[in-house]
Motif scaffolding. Structure first.
Motif, PDB file in Angstrom:
ATOM      1  N   ASN A 335     -30.448  50.611 -45.406  1.00  0.00           N
ATOM      2  CA  ASN A 335     -29.932  50.001 -46.632  1.00  0.00           C
ATOM      3  C   ASN A 335     -29.029  48.800 -46.390  1.00  0.00           C
ATOM      4  OD1 ASN A 335     -31.150  52.334 -47.593  1.00  0.00           O
ATOM      5  ND2 ASN A 335     -29.730  52.533 -49.283  1.00  0.00           N
ATOM      6  N   LEU A 336     -28.334  48.762 -45.268  1.00  0.00           N
ATOM      7  CA  LEU A 336     -27.449  47.631 -44.996  1.00  0.00           C
ATOM      8  C   LEU A 336     -28.087  46.616 -44.050  1.00  0.00           C
ATOM      9  CD1 LEU A 336     -23.903  49.244 -44.659  1.00  0.00           C
ATOM     10  CD2 LEU A 336     -24.993  48.234 -46.661  1.00  0.00           C
ATOM     11  N   ILE A 337     -28.697  47.129 -42.964  1.00  0.00           N
ATOM     12  CA  ILE A 337     -29.314  46.205 -42.009  1.00  0.00           C
ATOM     13  C   ILE A 337     -30.707  45.805 -42.460  1.00  0.00           C
ATOM     14  CG2 ILE A 337     -30.022  45.912 -39.604  1.00  0.00           C
ATOM     15  CD1 ILE A 337     -27.844  47.854 -38.811  1.00  0.00           C
ATOM     16  N   GLY A 338     -31.484  46.770 -42.987  1.00  0.00           N
ATOM     17  CA  GLY A 338     -32.795  46.437 -43.514  1.00  0.00           C
ATOM     18  C   GLY A 338     -33.946  46.722 -42.577  1.00  0.00           C
ATOM     19  N   PHE A 339     -33.733  47.530 -41.548  1.00  0.00           N
ATOM     20  CA  PHE A 339     -34.839  47.894 -40.659  1.00  0.00           C
ATOM     21  C   PHE A 339     -35.797  48.835 -41.382  1.00  0.00           C
ATOM     22  CE2 PHE A 339     -33.020  47.202 -36.125  1.00  0.00           C
ATOM     23  CZ  PHE A 339     -32.847  45.855 -36.439  1.00  0.00           C
ATOM     24  N   TYR A 494     -25.011  50.727 -53.422  1.00  0.00           N
ATOM     25  CA  TYR A 494     -25.017  49.338 -52.957  1.00  0.00           C
ATOM     26  C   TYR A 494     -26.369  48.711 -53.264  1.00  0.00           C
ATOM     27  CZ  TYR A 494     -25.081  45.356 -49.779  1.00  0.00           C
ATOM     28  OH  TYR A 494     -25.199  44.101 -49.244  1.00  0.00           O
ATOM     29  N   THR A 495     -26.359  47.583 -53.952  1.00  0.00           N
ATOM     30  CA  THR A 495     -27.598  46.885 -54.324  1.00  0.00           C
ATOM     31  C   THR A 495     -27.602  45.447 -53.837  1.00  0.00           C
ATOM     32  OG1 THR A 495     -26.610  46.327 -56.474  1.00  0.00           O
ATOM     33  CG2 THR A 495     -27.971  48.336 -56.352  1.00  0.00           C
ATOM     34  N   GLY A 496     -26.749  45.122 -52.867  1.00  0.00           N
ATOM     35  CA  GLY A 496     -26.679  43.758 -52.369  1.00  0.00           C
ATOM     36  C   GLY A 496     -27.772  43.461 -51.348  1.00  0.00           C
ATOM     37  N   TYR A 497     -27.623  42.309 -50.679  1.00  0.00           N
ATOM     38  CA  TYR A 497     -28.600  41.896 -49.684  1.00  0.00           C
ATOM     39  C   TYR A 497     -28.424  42.674 -48.386  1.00  0.00           C
ATOM     40  CZ  TYR A 497     -29.640  37.901 -52.682  1.00  0.00           C
ATOM     41  OH  TYR A 497     -30.023  37.113 -53.739  1.00  0.00           O
ATOM     42  N   ARG A 498     -29.552  42.853 -47.709  1.00  0.00           N
ATOM     43  CA  ARG A 498     -29.521  43.432 -46.370  1.00  0.00           C
ATOM     44  C   ARG A 498     -29.371  42.319 -45.342  1.00  0.00           C
ATOM     45  NH1 ARG A 498     -33.480  46.263 -49.297  1.00  0.00           N
ATOM     46  NH2 ARG A 498     -33.081  48.518 -49.446  1.00  0.00           N
ATOM     47  N   LEU A 499     -28.885  42.696 -44.158  1.00  0.00           N
ATOM     48  CA  LEU A 499     -28.638  41.686 -43.127  1.00  0.00           C
ATOM     49  C   LEU A 499     -29.914  40.966 -42.710  1.00  0.00           C
ATOM     50  CD1 LEU A 499     -26.063  43.526 -40.813  1.00  0.00           C
ATOM     51  CD2 LEU A 499     -25.616  41.767 -42.528  1.00  0.00           C
ATOM     52  N   THR A 500     -31.024  41.714 -42.686  1.00  0.00           N
ATOM     53  CA  THR A 500     -32.287  41.087 -42.269  1.00  0.00           C
ATOM     54  C   THR A 500     -32.837  40.123 -43.321  1.00  0.00           C
ATOM     55  OG1 THR A 500     -33.456  43.031 -43.124  1.00  0.00           O
ATOM     56  CG2 THR A 500     -32.947  43.000 -40.769  1.00  0.00           C
ATOM     57  N   GLU A 501     -32.258  40.122 -44.515  1.00  0.00           N
ATOM     58  CA  GLU A 501     -32.712  39.216 -45.563  1.00  0.00           C
ATOM     59  C   GLU A 501     -31.928  37.909 -45.600  1.00  0.00           C
ATOM     60  OE1 GLU A 501     -34.189  42.506 -48.858  1.00  0.00           O
ATOM     61  OE2 GLU A 501     -32.132  41.741 -48.941  1.00  0.00           O
ATOM     62  N   LEU A 502     -30.839  37.844 -44.852  1.00  0.00           N
ATOM     63  CA  LEU A 502     -29.984  36.655 -44.930  1.00  0.00           C
ATOM     64  C   LEU A 502     -30.642  35.424 -44.340  1.00  0.00           C
ATOM     65  CD1 LEU A 502     -26.509  38.206 -44.032  1.00  0.00           C
ATOM     66  CD2 LEU A 502     -27.491  37.766 -46.283  1.00  0.00           C
ATOM     67  N   HIS A 503     -31.657  35.614 -43.472  1.00  0.00           N
ATOM     68  CA  HIS A 503     -32.293  34.440 -42.867  1.00  0.00           C
ATOM     69  C   HIS A 503     -32.999  33.589 -43.918  1.00  0.00           C
ATOM     70  CE1 HIS A 503     -36.507  35.834 -43.243  1.00  0.00           C
ATOM     71  NE2 HIS A 503     -35.963  37.045 -43.129  1.00  0.00           N
ATOM     72  N   ARG A 504     -33.299  34.160 -45.093  1.00  0.00           N
ATOM     73  CA  ARG A 504     -33.962  33.398 -46.143  1.00  0.00           C
ATOM     74  C   ARG A 504     -33.078  32.285 -46.698  1.00  0.00           C
ATOM     75  NH1 ARG A 504     -35.969  37.393 -50.600  1.00  0.00           N
ATOM     76  NH2 ARG A 504     -33.799  38.062 -50.436  1.00  0.00           N
ATOM     77  N   PHE A 505     -31.770  32.434 -46.497  1.00  0.00           N
ATOM     78  CA  PHE A 505     -30.843  31.434 -47.026  1.00  0.00           C
ATOM     79  C   PHE A 505     -30.534  30.340 -46.002  1.00  0.00           C
ATOM     80  CE2 PHE A 505     -30.102  35.370 -49.308  1.00  0.00           C
ATOM     81  CZ  PHE A 505     -30.114  34.955 -50.629  1.00  0.00           C
ATOM     82  N   GLN A 506     -31.147  30.404 -44.828  1.00  0.00           N
ATOM     83  CA  GLN A 506     -30.875  29.404 -43.813  1.00  0.00           C
ATOM     84  C   GLN A 506     -31.233  27.993 -44.266  1.00  0.00           C
ATOM     85  OE1 GLN A 506     -29.238  29.987 -41.109  1.00  0.00           O
ATOM     86  NE2 GLN A 506     -29.340  27.866 -40.369  1.00  0.00           N
ATOM     87  N   PRO A 507     -32.423  27.767 -44.918  1.00  0.00           N
ATOM     88  CA  PRO A 507     -32.725  26.397 -45.419  1.00  0.00           C
ATOM     89  C   PRO A 507     -31.681  25.889 -46.413  1.00  0.00           C
ATOM     90  CG  PRO A 507     -34.693  27.742 -45.386  1.00  0.00           C
ATOM     91  CD  PRO A 507     -33.564  28.667 -45.108  1.00  0.00           C
ATOM     92  N   LEU A 508     -31.168  26.783 -47.254  1.00  0.00           N
ATOM     93  CA  LEU A 508     -30.155  26.376 -48.228  1.00  0.00           C
ATOM     94  C   LEU A 508     -28.879  25.944 -47.522  1.00  0.00           C
ATOM     95  CD1 LEU A 508     -29.260  26.111 -51.165  1.00  0.00           C
ATOM     96  CD2 LEU A 508     -28.597  28.531 -51.097  1.00  0.00           C
ATOM     97  N   VAL A 509     -28.498  26.654 -46.459  1.00  0.00           N
ATOM     98  CA  VAL A 509     -27.306  26.290 -45.696  1.00  0.00           C
ATOM     99  C   VAL A 509     -27.492  24.937 -45.040  1.00  0.00           C
ATOM    100  CG1 VAL A 509     -25.847  26.938 -43.752  1.00  0.00           C
ATOM    101  CG2 VAL A 509     -26.667  28.691 -45.339  1.00  0.00           C
ATOM    102  N   GLU A 510     -28.687  24.704 -44.479  1.00  0.00           N
ATOM    103  CA  GLU A 510     -28.942  23.430 -43.818  1.00  0.00           C
ATOM    104  C   GLU A 510     -28.915  22.276 -44.817  1.00  0.00           C
ATOM    105  OE1 GLU A 510     -32.611  23.924 -41.842  1.00  0.00           O
ATOM    106  OE2 GLU A 510     -31.811  25.273 -40.272  1.00  0.00           O
ATOM    107  N   ASN A 511     -29.496  22.480 -45.995  1.00  0.00           N
ATOM    108  CA  ASN A 511     -29.479  21.423 -47.014  1.00  0.00           C
ATOM    109  C   ASN A 511     -28.061  21.136 -47.485  1.00  0.00           C
ATOM    110  OD1 ASN A 511     -32.254  21.225 -46.888  1.00  0.00           O
ATOM    111  ND2 ASN A 511     -32.593  22.693 -48.566  1.00  0.00           N
ATOM    112  N   THR A 512     -27.247  22.196 -47.585  1.00  0.00           N
ATOM    113  CA  THR A 512     -25.858  22.001 -48.003  1.00  0.00           C
ATOM    114  C   THR A 512     -25.095  21.171 -46.988  1.00  0.00           C
ATOM    115  OG1 THR A 512     -25.912  24.115 -49.168  1.00  0.00           O
ATOM    116  CG2 THR A 512     -23.755  23.188 -48.670  1.00  0.00           C
ATOM    117  N   LYS A 513     -25.344  21.466 -45.691  1.00  0.00           N
ATOM    118  CA  LYS A 513     -24.677  20.695 -44.646  1.00  0.00           C
ATOM    119  C   LYS A 513     -25.094  19.247 -44.670  1.00  0.00           C
ATOM    120  CE  LYS A 513     -23.920  24.526 -41.433  1.00  0.00           C
ATOM    121  NZ  LYS A 513     -24.226  25.057 -40.082  1.00  0.00           N
TER     122      LYS A 513
END
Length: 516
Positions: A335-339, A494-513
């Motif tokens: 539920n937290l890591i997402g394996f 807990y209904t938030g994001y799992r750790l393995t799902e955070l990589h989906r936001f990497q393009p957004l972080v790069e565009n912000t930078k």
């Protein structure tokens, strides 16, 4: 999260707080008031030894007499009690030693009597039992050709020995390696009991001996027969010899239960009697705790404690109390890591199997079973069987795979492979079915992800359950499972994001930078 949603969950948060506080208070109380240690290393061991007597009564008056141990320089008895509803019990000092005697006016059918004692290491060490020289034993006579064989064997050992001590040591050494001695193999055809044969050969040399029974305290055990050693009078004192290993002296952490020729168990008014012993190691309390615990045994709260159960069941709970920790690990990883895992709690069942087979052999056994099962399942898919018959066929196939692995391991002399039965066959069969369906619908990559996730979680749970400090803590403080229950309840909402799902936001972080 909306305020209305939070308002609906306040009973849950209140319940979680209650569970955590109750578990924490109970742990604090046991650690500070009753002297329980939070770590295994900080305590001295106390062994709870239980003798279980079983027999079938004939409907007549019953009298049961059991030889029981007494204080020695090596072990002191902390407490002893009897669990025998309907029986009166008394402890008597006799010439042959202490005996516990139970009696009942009338009994019929299967009967169970438990004698339980707590012993702790007195650090004094076992001492030789000094005694006046016993009478020379009568020399036995075997029928021919066994008598000639026995006399020749005793004569050959006599020539290579200097005194009774060296004779006994050499005889015991040869007895422990009887498979290499043709004379001993011949004598064992007449008397297959190593202890009995050894005593007869000693009597031929004129050396007194007697049977000694005891219990090994090296590890936890359930319903095992008492270990038999031979007490040999070597000229100055009685000394113990182990006929199976050839070792001289009292084994390490060995509780002497009975020495002498008297019987271990006598039952009048019953038949089919037997006695078996269970051992479990616990934490040694302080002197104050010892006195308090004797008082607590009379309270209703203590009567509901797991410590009042027979030792066989206590050994089971010793593992069960660690399973909630494994469940928490599964919840965190999923539920937290997402394996992904193949089945929700399959990793816990695999970890329990690994505890019996050890990790590396268990992984090898699991891979072989799954690989063989998937191969057979791929053939069954061509027959277009319905789901329930297909699962049933899978169970039967898994049973045959287990049997084949056990037989092959036995022939190769590998004991670990024979423990394949500790793997849950229903779960293995269902896992093979799910992995086969996943391979057909989602591809082999998805199967490998699920299998890898299951094994990853199973290994973590195994390492947790096999840790002695964690096992000690969870068994000494089962109230910790209330805290684990509260944490799992919190993670359940807990209904938030799992750790393995955070990589989906990497393009957004790069565009912000880049925008910065």
């Amino acid at each position: 999260m909306s305020s209305s949603s939070s308002g609906k969950k306040w009973p849950l948060y209140l319940g979680v707080a209650f569970l955590v506080l109750l578990g924490s208070w109970s742990i604090y109380k046991k650690a500070t008031v009753y002297g329980y240690s939070l770590t295994q290393r900080a305590q001295e061991p106390v062994w709870l030894v239980e003798a279980a007597i079983s027999f079938r009564a004939d409907g007549e008056p019953v009298k049961v007499s059991l030889a029981v141990p007494k204080d020695s320089s090596a072990f002191h008895i902390l407490d002893e009690k009897s669990i025998a509803p309907g029986y009166s019990v008394s402890l008597q000092e006799q010439d042959s030693g202490r005996r516990a005697i139970w009696s009942k006016r009338s009994a019929e059918g299967p009967q169970k009597i438990f004698y339980r004692l707590d012993v702790f290491d007195a650090v004094g060490g076992q001492v030789l039992l000094q005694q006046d020289p016993p009478p020379t034993p009568n020399k036995p006579r075997f029928e021919e050709p066994y008598n000639t064989t026995a006399l020749d064997l005793v004569a050959s050992i006599h020539e290579r020995s200097a005194d009774d001590d060296s004779f006994a040591s050499e005889l015991i050494r040869q007895i422990s390696q009887y498979k290499r001695n043709e004379a001993l193999q011949t004598l064992l055809e007449l008397d297959p009991d190593l202890v009995s044969l050894t005593r007869k050969l000693l009597a031929l040399e004129g050396i007194p001996s007697r049977l000694t029974r005891g219990v090994s305290l090296e590890k936890d055990s359930r319903l095992e027969p008492m270990r038999q050693l031979i007490d040999i009078y070597t000229g100055d004192a009685w000394e113990l010899f182990d006929p199976t290993t050839g070792k001289k002296g009292i084994p390490s952490r060995f509780l002497l239960w009975q020495r002498g020729e008297s019987s271990l168990l006598d039952v009048e008014g019953g038949r089919g009697s037997k006695v078996s012993v269970s051992v479990i190691q616990k934490a040694r309390p302080t002197n104050e705790l010892i006195l308090k615990r004797k008082d607590l045994t009379e309270s209703a709260l203590w009567d509901l404690s797991v410590y009042t159960l027979p030792i066989k069941e206590q050994n089971v709970f010793k593992k069960l109390f660690v399973i909630p920790l494994g469940a928490l690990i599964v919840v965190i990883v999923r539920n937290l890591i997402g394996f992904k895992t193949s089945g929700t709690f399959m990793p816990i069942l695999l970890a329990l199997a690994f505890l019996e087979t050890k990790l590396l052999p268990g992984l090898i056994i699991l891979f072989v079973m799954i690989a063989a099962g998937l191969g057979i399942r791929s053939y069954l898919s061509k027959l277009n069987l319905l789901l329930v018959p297909r699962i049933s066929v899978g169970i039967i196939v898994v049973i045959f795979i287990m049997a084949a692995m056990s037989i092959i391991s036995f022939k190769m002399g590998l004991e670990t492979g024979m423990r394949v039965t500790f793997f849950p066959m229903i779960i293995i069969a269902w896992t093979i079915e799910r992995m086969s369906i996943a391979a057909e619908e989602q591809g082999i990559r998805e199967v490998l992800i699920q299998l890898g996730g299951s094994l990853f979680v199973a290994v973590i749970v195994y390492l947790t359950m096999s840790n002695k400090h964690i096992t000690h803590f969870m068994y000494a403080f089962p109230e910790a499972n209330l805290i684990i229950l509260g944490i799992i309840l919190l993670l359940g909402v807990y209904t938030g994001y799992r750790l393995t799902e955070l990589h989906r936001f990497q393009p957004l972080v790069e565009n912000t930078k880049k925008g910065e």
